[in-house]
Design an enzyme around this catalytic site. Structure first.
Site, PDB file in Angstrom:
ATOM      1  N   ASP A  52     -40.391 -26.560   0.535  1.00  0.00           N
ATOM      2  CA  ASP A  52     -41.389 -26.604   1.594  1.00  0.00           C
ATOM      3  C   ASP A  52     -41.239 -25.384   2.498  1.00  0.00           C
ATOM      4  O   ASP A  52     -40.369 -25.342   3.361  1.00  0.00           O
ATOM      5  CB  ASP A  52     -41.224 -27.899   2.404  1.00  0.00           C
ATOM      6  CG  ASP A  52     -42.210 -28.000   3.558  1.00  0.00           C
ATOM      7  OD1 ASP A  52     -43.130 -27.158   3.635  1.00  0.00           O
ATOM      8  OD2 ASP A  52     -42.068 -28.930   4.372  1.00  0.00           O
ATOM      9  N   GLU A 130     -21.314  -0.442   7.232  1.00  0.00           N
ATOM     10  CA  GLU A 130     -19.994  -0.678   7.827  1.00  0.00           C
ATOM     11  C   GLU A 130     -20.152  -1.810   8.838  1.00  0.00           C
ATOM     12  O   GLU A 130     -20.645  -1.593   9.940  1.00  0.00           O
ATOM     13  CB  GLU A 130     -19.485   0.590   8.520  1.00  0.00           C
ATOM     14  CG  GLU A 130     -19.385   1.806   7.621  1.00  0.00           C
ATOM     15  CD  GLU A 130     -19.091   3.078   8.398  1.00  0.00           C
ATOM     16  OE1 GLU A 130     -18.509   2.977   9.502  1.00  0.00           O
ATOM     17  OE2 GLU A 130     -19.457   4.160   7.929  1.00  0.00           O
ATOM     18  N   GLU A 132     -18.883  -4.637  11.438  1.00  0.00           N
ATOM     19  CA  GLU A 132     -17.810  -5.075  12.336  1.00  0.00           C
ATOM     20  C   GLU A 132     -18.044  -6.528  12.732  1.00  0.00           C
ATOM     21  O   GLU A 132     -19.185  -6.995  12.764  1.00  0.00           O
ATOM     22  CB  GLU A 132     -17.787  -4.182  13.575  1.00  0.00           C
ATOM     23  CG  GLU A 132     -17.467  -2.726  13.270  1.00  0.00           C
ATOM     24  CD  GLU A 132     -17.686  -1.797  14.444  1.00  0.00           C
ATOM     25  OE1 GLU A 132     -17.131  -0.679  14.418  1.00  0.00           O
ATOM     26  OE2 GLU A 132     -18.422  -2.172  15.381  1.00  0.00           O
ATOM     27  N   GLU A 187     -10.435  -3.115  14.476  1.00  0.00           N
ATOM     28  CA  GLU A 187     -11.319  -2.199  15.193  1.00  0.00           C
ATOM     29  C   GLU A 187     -10.820  -1.968  16.623  1.00  0.00           C
ATOM     30  O   GLU A 187      -9.752  -2.413  17.010  1.00  0.00           O
ATOM     31  CB  GLU A 187     -12.757  -2.714  15.182  1.00  0.00           C
ATOM     32  CG  GLU A 187     -13.671  -2.003  14.183  1.00  0.00           C
ATOM     33  CD  GLU A 187     -13.851  -0.521  14.504  1.00  0.00           C
ATOM     34  OE1 GLU A 187     -13.631  -0.106  15.663  1.00  0.00           O
ATOM     35  OE2 GLU A 187     -14.191   0.235  13.576  1.00  0.00           O
ATOM     36  N   GLU A 194     -13.086  -4.674  10.867  1.00  0.00           N
ATOM     37  CA  GLU A 194     -14.084  -4.049   9.995  1.00  0.00           C
ATOM     38  C   GLU A 194     -13.581  -4.044   8.569  1.00  0.00           C
ATOM     39  O   GLU A 194     -12.398  -3.783   8.307  1.00  0.00           O
ATOM     40  CB  GLU A 194     -14.370  -2.607  10.444  1.00  0.00           C
ATOM     41  CG  GLU A 194     -15.388  -1.876   9.559  1.00  0.00           C
ATOM     42  CD  GLU A 194     -15.711  -0.484  10.077  1.00  0.00           C
ATOM     43  OE1 GLU A 194     -15.969  -0.363  11.290  1.00  0.00           O
ATOM     44  OE2 GLU A 194     -15.704   0.473   9.273  1.00  0.00           O
ATOM     45  N   HIS A 243     -23.051   0.349  11.066  1.00  0.00           N
ATOM     46  CA  HIS A 243     -23.506   1.694  10.732  1.00  0.00           C
ATOM     47  C   HIS A 243     -24.078   1.679   9.319  1.00  0.00           C
ATOM     48  O   HIS A 243     -23.511   1.062   8.411  1.00  0.00           O
ATOM     49  CB  HIS A 243     -22.360   2.691  10.819  1.00  0.00           C
ATOM     50  CG  HIS A 243     -21.738   2.770  12.185  1.00  0.00           C
ATOM     51  ND1 HIS A 243     -20.534   3.381  12.440  1.00  0.00           N
ATOM     52  CD2 HIS A 243     -22.174   2.307  13.390  1.00  0.00           C
ATOM     53  CE1 HIS A 243     -20.245   3.294  13.722  1.00  0.00           C
ATOM     54  NE2 HIS A 243     -21.216   2.634  14.320  1.00  0.00           N
ATOM     55  N   ARG A 314     -19.623  11.820  17.378  1.00  0.00           N
ATOM     56  CA  ARG A 314     -20.036  10.452  17.097  1.00  0.00           C
ATOM     57  C   ARG A 314     -20.863   9.822  18.215  1.00  0.00           C
ATOM     58  O   ARG A 314     -21.155   8.640  18.151  1.00  0.00           O
ATOM     59  CB  ARG A 314     -18.797   9.578  16.825  1.00  0.00           C
ATOM     60  CG  ARG A 314     -18.060   9.960  15.560  1.00  0.00           C
ATOM     61  CD  ARG A 314     -16.732   9.217  15.426  1.00  0.00           C
ATOM     62  NE  ARG A 314     -16.015   9.625  14.226  1.00  0.00           N
ATOM     63  CZ  ARG A 314     -16.034   8.968  13.074  1.00  0.00           C
ATOM     64  NH1 ARG A 314     -16.742   7.880  12.961  1.00  0.00           N
ATOM     65  NH2 ARG A 314     -15.353   9.396  12.043  1.00  0.00           N
ATOM     66  N   GLU A 331     -25.785   8.892   8.459  1.00  0.00           N
ATOM     67  CA  GLU A 331     -25.287   7.651   9.053  1.00  0.00           C
ATOM     68  C   GLU A 331     -26.107   7.305  10.301  1.00  0.00           C
ATOM     69  O   GLU A 331     -26.108   8.060  11.272  1.00  0.00           O
ATOM     70  CB  GLU A 331     -23.810   7.797   9.424  1.00  0.00           C
ATOM     71  CG  GLU A 331     -23.215   6.558  10.074  1.00  0.00           C
ATOM     72  CD  GLU A 331     -21.798   6.777  10.571  1.00  0.00           C
ATOM     73  OE1 GLU A 331     -21.007   5.821  10.529  1.00  0.00           O
ATOM     74  OE2 GLU A 331     -21.482   7.907  11.019  1.00  0.00           O
ATOM     75  N   ARG A 333     -26.328   4.942  13.439  1.00  0.00           N
ATOM     76  CA  ARG A 333     -25.230   4.259  14.117  1.00  0.00           C
ATOM     77  C   ARG A 333     -25.644   3.139  15.068  1.00  0.00           C
ATOM     78  O   ARG A 333     -24.796   2.411  15.568  1.00  0.00           O
ATOM     79  CB  ARG A 333     -24.401   5.287  14.893  1.00  0.00           C
ATOM     80  CG  ARG A 333     -23.701   6.288  13.992  1.00  0.00           C
ATOM     81  CD  ARG A 333     -22.957   7.358  14.785  1.00  0.00           C
ATOM     82  NE  ARG A 333     -21.977   6.809  15.696  1.00  0.00           N
ATOM     83  CZ  ARG A 333     -20.748   6.410  15.343  1.00  0.00           C
ATOM     84  NH1 ARG A 333     -20.368   6.490  14.077  1.00  0.00           N
ATOM     85  NH2 ARG A 333     -19.918   5.925  16.237  1.00  0.00           N
TER      86      ARG A 333
END
Length: 442
Positions: A52, A130, A132, A187, A194, A243, A314, A331, A333
């Site tokens: 359903d 990645e 976490e 982490e 992670e 990420h 970063r 990447e 982030r």
């Protein structure tokens, strides 16, 4: 390993599998399932199992509620944890309508449609996430608390890292289910972890993300802990991100690599970066889908806040990891692990391809720490901000023809309306901060 229908039937008999979970996701990426007994497996693999759809968020109205589960044999796996009543396996399913058409509200169908569009241009979309997560203690009733399992930090080890045993068991279980684990560690925040698994073609990666969450939560529970992928469960420490490392391959080669470029990137890679940056506001309600997501996206806690890119630091939204050749990748982030992986990867791909199709030019890379730049310096560099909250993200999404086309009108309208409702529910509630701040003062 690619399985046929008969392969699945044979394995179920040989391994004495008693139950099979037919899994699928709703528009929020939440995993759902219908459990069948092994004697119903042929019926299921003949696509004759119905459910359903009107009872699932964002699927169908009550007058058109019948939906069919189409299991993908390649997703068959036996759960490695012990069960008292016999072995349990799973199959991930696509959702179809009674007339045999892919249901337009099925997130997996939506991703497959976008991957087909990329394939028609000659591209294969590979993704490595990645994820976490936090491990919290439970109370005497087994309910989760926000007390962290340990006070360890980045890359700490036992006995400071009390989550090491649970994390090890998660890795072993994932490997038993076919994952290739590349790294696992504590982490930055206390109680935060992670585990990274190898990249794959985007559909498999999206399936793997939901499987990963299920395994992590299940193994945590067996250790008397609660695992959460909530983006920011504790004020004042880093939140959890996801990420998304992405690349396009063409004719078996990484289309983002150019050894002659000073950064080792192809023109196509720069176009792709420009597409992501142009459209990121438009799909922030997908990459960061919760009210809580925007508590993570604040300066000072490693999560990106500014729309910029760099191959060196970063702090920007987009980073280019150092590896080159076949490992060249982009990447993104800002996403967090509460995102619907099928919608997220569809949006990333659509944004990147838009950059390629329209030959968009990437802004100059920002190699300084953006958090240390003044407002005037950011303005001069053309660095914009991500949305500050969910409702702003939804408003940006509603204006985007690209994201509307990417999701399809059915899923787009249901998703945006659901997020407006979520914001309104949050907005009209009285929160503890207001009580603490105002009750005595006024």
């Amino acid at each position: 390993m690619a399985y046929t229908k008969q392969d699945v039937i044979n394995i179920i008999k040989e391994q004495n599998v008693k139950f099979i979970r037919l899994q699928f996701t709703d528009i929020f990426g939440q995993l759902k399932n219908v459990t069948i007994t092994s004697n119903q497996i042929e019926k299921a693999l003949d696509n004759k199992c119905m459910f359903d759809g009107s009872s699932i968020e964002g699927f169908a109205r009550i007058e058109e509620s019948d939906m069919y589960l189409y299991p993908d044999p390649d997703t068959f796996v036996i759960f490695p944890w012990k069960q008292e009543d016999g072995k349990i396996a799973r199959l991930i399913c696509d959702i179809y309508t009674p007339d045999g058409k892919p249901f337009e509200g099925c997130p997996r169908n939506i991703l497959k449609r976008n991957l087909k569009a990329a394939a028609e241009l000659g591209y294969t979309f590979n993704v490595g996430p990645e994820l976490e997560f936090f491990l919290f203690l439970t109370d005497e009733k087994g309910k989760p608390t926000t007390k962290t399992h340990d006070d360890a930090g980045y890359f700490d080890l036992a006995p400071i890292d009390l989550g090491e045993n649970a994390r090890r068991d998660m890795c072993l279980t994932l490997e038993d289910m076919g994952f290739e684990i590349e790294a696992a560690h504590h982490e930055v925040a206390r109680g935060q972890h992670e585990i990274d698994f190898k990249y794959a073609e985007a559909l498999k990666t999206a399936d793997n993300i939901n499987t990963f969450k299920l395994v992590v939560k299940t193994i945590a529970q067996k250790h008397g802990l609660h695992a959460t992928f909530m983006p920011k469960p504790i004020f004042g420490i880093c939140g959890s991100g996801m990420h998304v490392n992405q690349s396009l391959f063409k004719n078996g080669k990484n289309a983002f690599y150019n050894e002659k470029d000073k950064l080792g990137l192809s023109k196509l890679a720069y176009n792709y970066i420009a597409g992501l940056m142009k459209h990121i506001k438009s799909f922030s309600a997908i990459s960061n889908p919760l009210v809580n997501s925007y508590k993570r996206l604040v300066p000072g806690y490693e999560a990106p806040v500014y729309i910029a890119w760099s191959a060196r630091n970063r702090s920007p939204l987009v980073r280019i990891p150092a590896a080159r050749g076949a490992s060249t990748r982009i990447e993104l982030r800002n996403p967090d692990p509460s995102a619907n992986p099928y919608f997220l990867l569809s949006a990333c791909l659509a944004a990147g391809l838009d950059g390629i199709k329209n030959n968009l030019k990437a802004a100059k890379s920002t190699d300084r720490n953006i958090y240390e730049m003044t407002k005037e310096e950011k303005d001069a560099a053309g660095i914009d901000n991500l949305p500050h909250n969910l409702i702003n993200a939804v408003k940006a999404m509603q204006k985007s023809e690209l994201i509307k086309k990417t999701l399809g009108l059915h899923a787009f309208n249901l998703y945006t309306q659901a997020k407006i409702n979520e914001w309104d529910d949050y907005r009209t509630k009285v929160h503890q901060w207001e009580i603490d701040e105002y009750l005595i003062k006024y």
